[in-house]
Design a protein around this motif. Sequence first.
Motif, PDB file in Angstrom:
ATOM      1  N   LEU A 306       5.057  15.074   3.899  1.00 22.96           N
ATOM      2  CA  LEU A 306       5.964  14.064   3.365  1.00 22.96           C
ATOM      3  C   LEU A 306       5.300  12.692   3.281  1.00 22.96           C
ATOM      4  CD1 LEU A 306       9.307  15.055   5.144  1.00 22.96           C
ATOM      5  CD2 LEU A 306       8.537  15.624   2.832  1.00 22.96           C
ATOM      6  N   GLY A 307       4.404  12.407   4.253  1.00 19.50           N
ATOM      7  CA  GLY A 307       3.701  11.132   4.229  1.00 19.50           C
ATOM      8  C   GLY A 307       2.834  10.975   3.002  1.00 19.50           C
ATOM      9  N   PHE A 310       5.440   9.850   0.345  1.00 18.75           N
ATOM     10  CA  PHE A 310       6.110   8.588   0.664  1.00 18.75           C
ATOM     11  C   PHE A 310       5.161   7.395   0.563  1.00 18.75           C
ATOM     12  CE2 PHE A 310       6.983   5.306   3.856  1.00 18.75           C
ATOM     13  CZ  PHE A 310       8.218   4.855   3.415  1.00 18.75           C
ATOM     14  N   TRP A 311       4.011   7.485   1.231  1.00 16.85           N
ATOM     15  CA  TRP A 311       3.118   6.329   1.282  1.00 16.85           C
ATOM     16  C   TRP A 311       2.458   6.046  -0.064  1.00 16.85           C
ATOM     17  CZ3 TRP A 311       3.717   2.953   4.885  1.00 16.85           C
ATOM     18  CH2 TRP A 311       4.117   3.331   6.169  1.00 16.85           C
ATOM     19  N   SER A 313       3.715   6.734  -3.015  1.00 15.48           N
ATOM     20  CA  SER A 313       4.749   6.160  -3.883  1.00 15.48           C
ATOM     21  C   SER A 313       5.030   4.711  -3.497  1.00 15.48           C
ATOM     22  CB  SER A 313       6.040   6.987  -3.796  1.00 15.48           C
ATOM     23  OG  SER A 313       5.826   8.312  -4.220  1.00 15.48           O
ATOM     24  N   THR A 314       5.074   4.449  -2.198  1.00 16.05           N
ATOM     25  CA  THR A 314       5.290   3.083  -1.718  1.00 16.05           C
ATOM     26  C   THR A 314       4.181   2.154  -2.180  1.00 16.05           C
ATOM     27  OG1 THR A 314       6.460   3.927   0.231  1.00 16.05           O
ATOM     28  CG2 THR A 314       5.619   1.669   0.352  1.00 16.05           C
ATOM     29  N   THR A 323      -0.940  -1.271   1.532  1.00 16.43           N
ATOM     30  CA  THR A 323      -0.550   0.010   2.136  1.00 16.43           C
ATOM     31  C   THR A 323      -1.596   0.468   3.145  1.00 16.43           C
ATOM     32  OG1 THR A 323       0.624   0.614   0.105  1.00 16.43           O
ATOM     33  CG2 THR A 323       0.104   2.391   1.646  1.00 16.43           C
ATOM     34  N   SER A 359       1.802  10.941   9.369  1.00 18.10           N
ATOM     35  CA  SER A 359       2.272  10.645   8.006  1.00 18.10           C
ATOM     36  C   SER A 359       1.296   9.691   7.322  1.00 18.10           C
ATOM     37  CB  SER A 359       3.682  10.039   8.040  1.00 18.10           C
ATOM     38  OG  SER A 359       3.668   8.660   8.355  1.00 18.10           O
ATOM     39  N   GLY A 363      -0.916  10.079   4.083  1.00 20.03           N
ATOM     40  CA  GLY A 363      -0.818   9.018   3.089  1.00 20.03           C
ATOM     41  C   GLY A 363      -2.162   8.457   2.693  1.00 20.03           C
TER      42      GLY A 363
END
Length: 472
Positions: A306-307, A310-311, A313-314, A323, A359, A363
Motif C-alpha cells: 500500500l505504501g 500511497f507515497w 501518489s502523494t 516526499t 510503507s 514508497g
Amino acid sequence: MSTETNQSGFFSKERITAPPGFNRWMIPPAALAVHLCIGQAYAFSVFNGPMTRLIGIQQPAPEDWGLPALGWIFSLAILFLGLSAAFAGKWLEDVGPRKAMFVAACCFGGGFIVSSVGISTHQLWLLYLGYGVLGGIGLGIGYVSPVSTLIKWFPDKRGMATGMAIMGFGGGAFIASPMSVALMEHFRTPDSLGVAQTFLVMGVLYFASMMIGACAIRIPAPDWKPEGWTPPATQKAMISRNHVHIDQALKTPQFWLLWWALTLNVTAGIGVLGQASVMIQESFRGAITPAAAAGFVGLLSLANMLGRFFWSSTSDYLGRKVTYGIFFVLGAVLYFLVPGMGASGNVALFVLFYAIIISMYGGGFSTIPAYLADLFGTRYVGGIHGRLLTAWAAAGVLGPVLVNYIRQYQVDHGVPPGQSYTVTMYLMAGLLVVGFICNLLVRPVASHHHMAAEADAAPLGAGLAHQMAHQK
C-alpha cells in the motif's frame, strides 16, 4: 526489405503506437499483469522448507539440500535483477516495452521450467541457472519495462501511475504464496512433495500472464498529451522539460545522490523485512507467538504494498524531493523510538512504527521512477531507472548484514536477544540522516547535460515517417 519488416513487426515501436482516442487507463493493467507475476520473488521462501525434504519427504535426508545452499537461489535472482535492469535499460528504450516484456516473460517463466527439471533430477545447479540467473534476468527486465511507458502516458500523474504498477510487485506475494502452497498440496503424493510440478505450472501461468501484458501494452504517439491537460506555462525548478541521455545521466551528481538516497532508504527497510518474525518475538519474549509473528510479517507486506501506491501518489502533490525528505526524517525518528517501544512492552506502537517504516520502504521504490523523470526527462527514464536499481542489489546485501551480524555480535557478548537490535536501529536512523543530506543536495540537472530536441525526437519519429511513406 528487412528494414521494412523490422519497422512493422509485432514487437516494433510503430506497431504498438496507440491510435488517437486510445484510453490510457488500459496501460496500468498491462503493467500489473507483469508486476503481479514477478512479485512472486517476495514469496520464494515458501519453497525453502519443502526443498530441504525432497528426498526425505518427512524429514531432511543426508542427500537433501540445506538452507544455506538454497539461499543462493534467491540471492542470485536479486543479483541478476540488478544487473539485467542496469544493462538492459538502454536496449529497452530502443526496442520498446513489448519486446522487453516478451523477453522478461520468456526468462521468468522459463526459469521456473528449468528449475522444475532441476528439482525432478535433484540438480541444484539447474535451480541456480533457472530461477537464479534466468528468473533474475526476467525480474529485472520485467520490473523496468513498463515504467517509462506509464510515465509517458501519465505526465500529469507520474507518481500515481508508477505506484500502481510497482504496487503490483509488492503485492505479488499475496497471490504467489497461497497459490504455491495450494499447488504443492494438490500435487503431493506419498513419494513427492509436488514442488517440481508446482514450478512447472507456475512457469506456464506466469509466462501466459506476462504475455497478456506484453500484447496489451501501447506507447503514446510523439507529442501526445492527455486531453484537457497542458504542461505548466513555466517550468518548475525540479521538473525538467528536457531529456538526458542514459549514458550522460551517469555523469551527473543527481544520479549518484539519488543512488545513495535509494540505497540508504532500502538498506533501512530490507534488513527489518528479513528478520521481522524473529525480531518481534525476541523484543517481546513470551508475549508474541510464532503465529502472531507471522501475522506481523503479513502486515508489513501489506504496508509495503500500500505504501508503494500511497507515497508515490502523494508525491504528485508534495513533489518527489519533499516526499523523500519525509521518508528520511520520519524514518529516522521512528527508528530512534522503536527500541523504547520494545523496552516498555508497547506492542501496538512497535507494530505501527514498523508498518510506517516499511510503507516508506515500498514508497521509495515507487517514487524513484517519477523522481528520475522529473530530473532527466522521460526519453530514457526506463534505462536510467534500471541502472539506479543497482542500489537495490547493494542494499540487499548491506541491510541484512548490518542487522544480522551486529545482532549476533551483541548476543555473543552477553546482550539479551530482546535488546540486541537497539544499536542496529540507532545505526539505521543514522543512515537515514545521511540519506536526508543526499536528497537535500539534489538540484536540477545542468543544461549542458540535456539532449538536443532533434536527437530526442529522432528514434521514434523517423520510424513513423518511414512507415507512413511506405504506406503511401
